[in-house]
Scaffold this active site. Structure first.
Site, mmCIF file in Angstrom:
data_model
loop_
_atom_site.group_PDB
_atom_site.id
_atom_site.type_symbol
_atom_site.label_atom_id
_atom_site.label_comp_id
_atom_site.label_asym_id
_atom_site.label_seq_id
_atom_site.Cartn_x
_atom_site.Cartn_y
_atom_site.Cartn_z
ATOM 1 N N HIS A 191 0.801 -1.229 0.000
ATOM 2 C CA HIS A 191 0.000 0.000 0.000
ATOM 3 C C HIS A 191 0.826 1.267 0.000
ATOM 4 C CE1 HIS A 191 -3.966 -1.877 0.824
ATOM 5 N NE2 HIS A 191 -3.216 -2.807 1.398
ATOM 6 N N LYS A 207 0.607 14.612 0.913
ATOM 7 C CA LYS A 207 -0.769 14.863 0.452
ATOM 8 C C LYS A 207 -1.002 16.353 0.173
ATOM 9 C CE LYS A 207 -2.550 10.853 3.017
ATOM 10 N NZ LYS A 207 -3.261 9.975 2.071
ATOM 11 N N LYS A 252 -14.753 8.138 -3.571
ATOM 12 C CA LYS A 252 -16.002 8.453 -2.844
ATOM 13 C C LYS A 252 -16.559 9.790 -3.310
ATOM 14 C CE LYS A 252 -13.991 5.900 0.945
ATOM 15 N NZ LYS A 252 -13.007 6.027 2.041
ATOM 16 N N LYS A 294 -8.515 13.947 4.389
ATOM 17 C CA LYS A 294 -7.605 12.801 4.366
ATOM 18 C C LYS A 294 -6.641 12.972 5.524
ATOM 19 C CE LYS A 294 -6.546 14.158 0.100
ATOM 20 N NZ LYS A 294 -6.800 12.901 -0.588
ATOM 21 N N ARG A 295 -5.857 11.932 5.826
ATOM 22 C CA ARG A 295 -4.855 12.099 6.873
ATOM 23 C C ARG A 295 -3.934 13.267 6.538
ATOM 24 N NH1 ARG A 295 -4.396 8.439 11.298
ATOM 25 N NH2 ARG A 295 -2.382 9.410 11.674
ATOM 26 N N THR A 334 -8.567 6.538 -1.939
ATOM 27 C CA THR A 334 -9.909 5.966 -2.078
ATOM 28 C C THR A 334 -10.951 7.047 -1.814
ATOM 29 O OG1 THR A 334 -9.573 5.136 0.161
ATOM 30 C CG2 THR A 334 -9.433 3.546 -1.628
#
Ligand code: 26V
Length: 815
Positions: free
Chosen positions: A357, A551, A657, A545-546, A653
């Site tokens: 992952h 990110k 969504k 998100k985290r 992911t």
């Protein structure tokens, strides 16, 4: 005219019955929590028969099953999701209405089961839903953390962590199975003893902990085969050490118990970062050993011969955390069941598969050899032998290439590398998006790929559209059902039917109305929870998100400051109202990530209170992002922000969504964004930023100079200077100096490792294109609805089908 008295629904009797028998309450004196518990008990009753029947059938028919092993399962709430999947939601809603109780208030009594950090854990939860919906025999195996991921509060702009207590309301869903407990051994010494049967390994002076399984049913949509989630809880062998107790040393008497039970006490709140801590290693051995022991016990009971294990069980290892299942099964087969090495290895190599992952080097698990050997001496010797034999194979493939062999070996430089162990032994190794699969083949596992190309595959992640559409977005779901029926709930291909509806004015009006309703719902949530008023007619721009540097929440912050500068200099330069939502938890030890949260809140203070910007820009930090918050946030989104540096986000992911709920993506060509782009085309999303190839190029030639962007781009410079020139309210000038320096100069590492300054202009450009598109409502909503229509492929039903066709080969249970 007064409403006619309605017929009393049957479920009312069931709920009142539970209230009376379990809590000694009537509706009049029951609390909301009692009503939640009563409803949950009713739903549980509806599950149990199916569950028992299905399990008996699997055993009787000798069906093959998959064990999905994962250190994390981010389940969220179960009540309403289970009602929807059992198709009893409307009945219970009617019953509660009849009783004068709002089902959504009941729903909120349940704490989220947050036994995971982020994408990896949520993926495991989506997979269980799909496995069950597809009637594939499956069991999720993990740890019953007493405390899941911390609850987040924002105090004075900073994250504060608070204890999570999910079990208080979550235990209605579990069944404790003490009769299936197993014993786990840590520490001690091992001795080799020659007997007439050959060499025997004996283990002495170890300490023991008991593992007790708690099983939770996972109910897919209209399923015949609820999956089980088996979570192991640690318990001491002796409650009290009576030798100490009798001497009056009560603290010592309880010590053993405390030490044992700490193993399943708390989830490590780290995501994409590996710290090699001993307690984590204990956690992982604890649940993998328990799972392997119970698997072996079941197989012996049902089939007798352990040689046939691979015909009946597939094991999927979710990232490297459950890797110790491999040497543990070797140990059981050899030391307890009398198998020889080759005999045991032949069973093991046919059972295990590994999903990678992340390629971020700081997230790849490596254990210090000495610590490992002390804690797990027998497992160590097995890994040592695996390594020896593997190195011999490597030598055949790359004779004389010591460097390559040492980089591929399982043990090197006093470390045990879990990813290498998985790749050496597993049948299949998969990446989680096409681009991630390619990166595994061309970089992380390049040499392994050369040795064994068949082993490596890519299976793009997915999300369960039951939770992320049917549960999270009732107005859109009703609209879809009205036009194409309910078939899409179990057949993701039917999303395609929506494409034809983009020209149907009734559908499109309904689509817009659903988005507006979801935006009002989110506005109500933000008002209720945080007392912030937002304009539901603004663009809702969301990054959820985290919190992690790769990110790039920081890129979004720079952009907001850019807009702030622009508007304060010239109010006519940007007039479109936008609410920027951030939702993110930071790992408590990740100082820079926490400082980015502090920065977001400082920028919110600045922008939300300046009379020149406050009616145009609003920044909202959603506290305590979790599955339940995501269910409210995602359906209300217009712009989905997916800004990771290309090559870093294995899949993502959340992006799926948002797309499914009719948000349009602003994103880089990274992870599954690439496949979203393939589905909708560049004209239906906003792509920006460097590509993986461009980043590789800059790295190869060491040619990236962020300082040059700072020098040449005056607007960018003004934005960056805002971090340190005292403009931000409520903080010391030095508060964000580290962030500023990391972008321009770098400290111990390189400057701007994640290429924010490089992508800054390209991002602004993409955002402006998105705003422009939004300002043509007809085209905009067509684009948004097209995103929904094209999202079916990202259902985890498709993902699980692929795992099954390419790896597991299970047969679904029939009626
Ligand atoms: C996980 C953990 C969890 C326990 C504490 C320590 C620790 C350290 C490292 C990791 C690895 C996390 C890897 C991960 O979460 N990857 C994410 O997986 C998602 C599902 O495939 C994917 O969508 C995301 O892109 C990827 O970052």
């Amino acid at each position: 005219m007064a409403a006619l008295p309605k017929k009393r629904p049957q479920e009312v009797t069931l709920i009142l019955g539970k209230l009376k028998r379990h809590f000694g309450k009537t509706l009049e004196n029951a609390s909301m929590e009692h009503i939640y518990q009563a409803c949950a008990l009713c739903v549980r009753d509806e599950i149990m028969d199916r569950w028992i029947n299905a399990r008996n059938k699997v055993d009787k028919e000798g069906k093959k099953m998959v064990l999905y092993m994962s250190a994390e399962f981010l389940i969220g709430r179960a009540l309403v999701n289970n009602m929807i999947n059992l198709e009893i939601f409307d009945k219970y809603k009617a019953a509660l209405d009849y009783m004068g109780v709002d089902i959504h208030q009941v729903e909120q009594e349940e704490n989220d089961a947050a036994l995971g950090n982020g994408g990896l854990g949520r993926l495991a939860a989506c997979f269980l839903d799909s496995l069950s919906t597809l009637n594939l025999p499956a069991m999720g195996c993990g740890i019953r953390y007493e405390h899941g991921l911390f609850r987040q509060r924002i105090l004075d702009g900073s994250q504060v962590e608070m204890e999570d207590n999910w079990i208080e309301t979550g235990d209605v869903w579990e069944v404790e199975n003490p009769e299936e407990e197993v014993e786990i051994h840590f520490g001690g010494e091992i001795h080799e003893v020659w007997t007439e049967k050959g060499l025997k390994i004996e283990h002495y002076n170890y300490s023991s902990v008991l593992a007790v399984p708690y099983d939770m049913p996972i109910v897919g949509y209209n399923t015949k085969m609820p999956a089980a989630l088996r979570l192991w809880s640690a318990r001491a062998k002796n409650n009290l050490d009576m030798t100490f107790f009798n001497r009056g040393d009560y603290t010592r008497a309880m010590e053993e118990r405390e030490l044992a039970e700490v193993i399943s006490k708390v989830l490590y709140p780290e995501d994409n970062h590996e710290a090699g801590r001993q307690l984590r290693l204990k956690q992982f051995y604890f649940f993998t050993s328990a799972t392997m022991q119970s698997m072996v016990r079941r197989h012996k009971n049902l089939y007798g011969d352990l040689h046939t294990l691979p015909e009946y069980v597939e094991v999927q290892i979710n990232d490297t955390h459950p890797t110790l299942a491999i040497p543990e099964l070797m140990r059981i087969l050899m030391d307890e069941e009398g198998f020889g090495w080759e005999e045991a290895y032949d069973v093991v190599r046919r059972m295990f598969n590994y999903t990678n992952h992340t390629i971020m080097s700081e997230a790849l698990e490596c254990w210090p050899k000495d610590m490992f050997r002390l804690l797990l001496p027998r497992i160590y010797t097995i890994i040592d032998t695996l390594n020896e034999k593997y190195c011999a194979r490597l030598w055949q493939a790359f004779p004389g290439d010591f460097e390559k062999i040492s980089s591929l070996s399982i043990i090197a430089y006093n470390e045990i590398r879990m990813a290498n162990l998985c790749v050496a032994v597993c049948k299949k190794v998969n990446g989680v998006s096409q681009i991630h699969g390619d990166i595994l083949k061309t970089s992380l596992f390049r040499d392994n790929y050369v040795m064994d190309p068949e082993k490596f595959i890519a299976i793009t992640n997915g999300i369960t559209h039951r939770r992320w559409l049917a549960k999270a977005n009732p107005p859109l779901t009703k609209l879809i059902e009205k036009h194409i029926g309910k078939g899409f709930l179990t057949d993701y291909k039917q999303f395609d039917k929506l494409e034809a509806l983009l020209d149907n004015p009734e559908f499109m009006e309904g689509f817009i109305a659903a988005k507006e309703e979801n935006k009002r719902r989110l506005a109500g949530y933000v008002m209720e929870k945080q007392g912030i008023e937002i304009n539901p007619h603004a663009i809702f721009d969301v990054q959820a998100k985290r919190l992690h540097e790769y990110k790039r929440q920081l890129l979004k912050v720079l952009h907001i400051l850019y807009l702030y500068n622009k508007i304060t200099a010239d109010p006519a330069s940007f007039t479109q109202p936008v609410v920027f939502f951030f939702a993110a938890k930071a790992s408590p030890g990740y100082v820079r990530a926490k400082n980015i949260i502090r920065l977001i809140n400082a920028v919110a203070d600045l922008v939300n209170n300046d009379p020149k910007t406050k009616d145009i820009l609003k920044v909202v930090f959603i506290e305590n992002y979790n599955v339940s918050a995501a269910e409210i946030l995602i359906p209300a989104t217009d712009f989905s922000e997916q800004l990771s540096t290309a090559g870093k986000e294995a899949s993502g992911t959340g992006n799926m969504k948002f797309m499914m709920n009719g948000a349009v993506t602003i994103g880089t060509m990274d992870g599954a964004n690439v496949e979203i782009c393939e589905r909708v085309g560049r004209e239906n999303m906003f792509i920006f930023g460097a590509t993986v190839e461009e980043i590789n190029q800059m790295q190869r030639f060491n040619s990236y100079r962020p300082g040059e962007y700072y020098e040449k781009d005056a607007e960018l410079r003004d934005v960056l200077n805002k971090l340190i020139d005292g403009s931000l309210p409520g903080v010391n000038e030095r508060q964000f100096a580290d962030l500023y320096h990391s972008l321009i100069f770098g400290d111990y590492e390189k400057a701007d490792q994640y290429y924010l300054l490089h992508d800054f202009r390209s991002y602004i450009n993409a955002f402006n294109r998105a705003v422009k598109a939004y300002q043509h409502p007809e085209e905009w909503y067509r684009m948004a609805a097209y995103n929904t229509a094209r999202s079916g492929i990202f259902s985890s039903d498709r993902t699980i089908r692929e795992y099954n066709d390419r790896i597991w080969h299970l047969e679904p249970l029939k009626g």
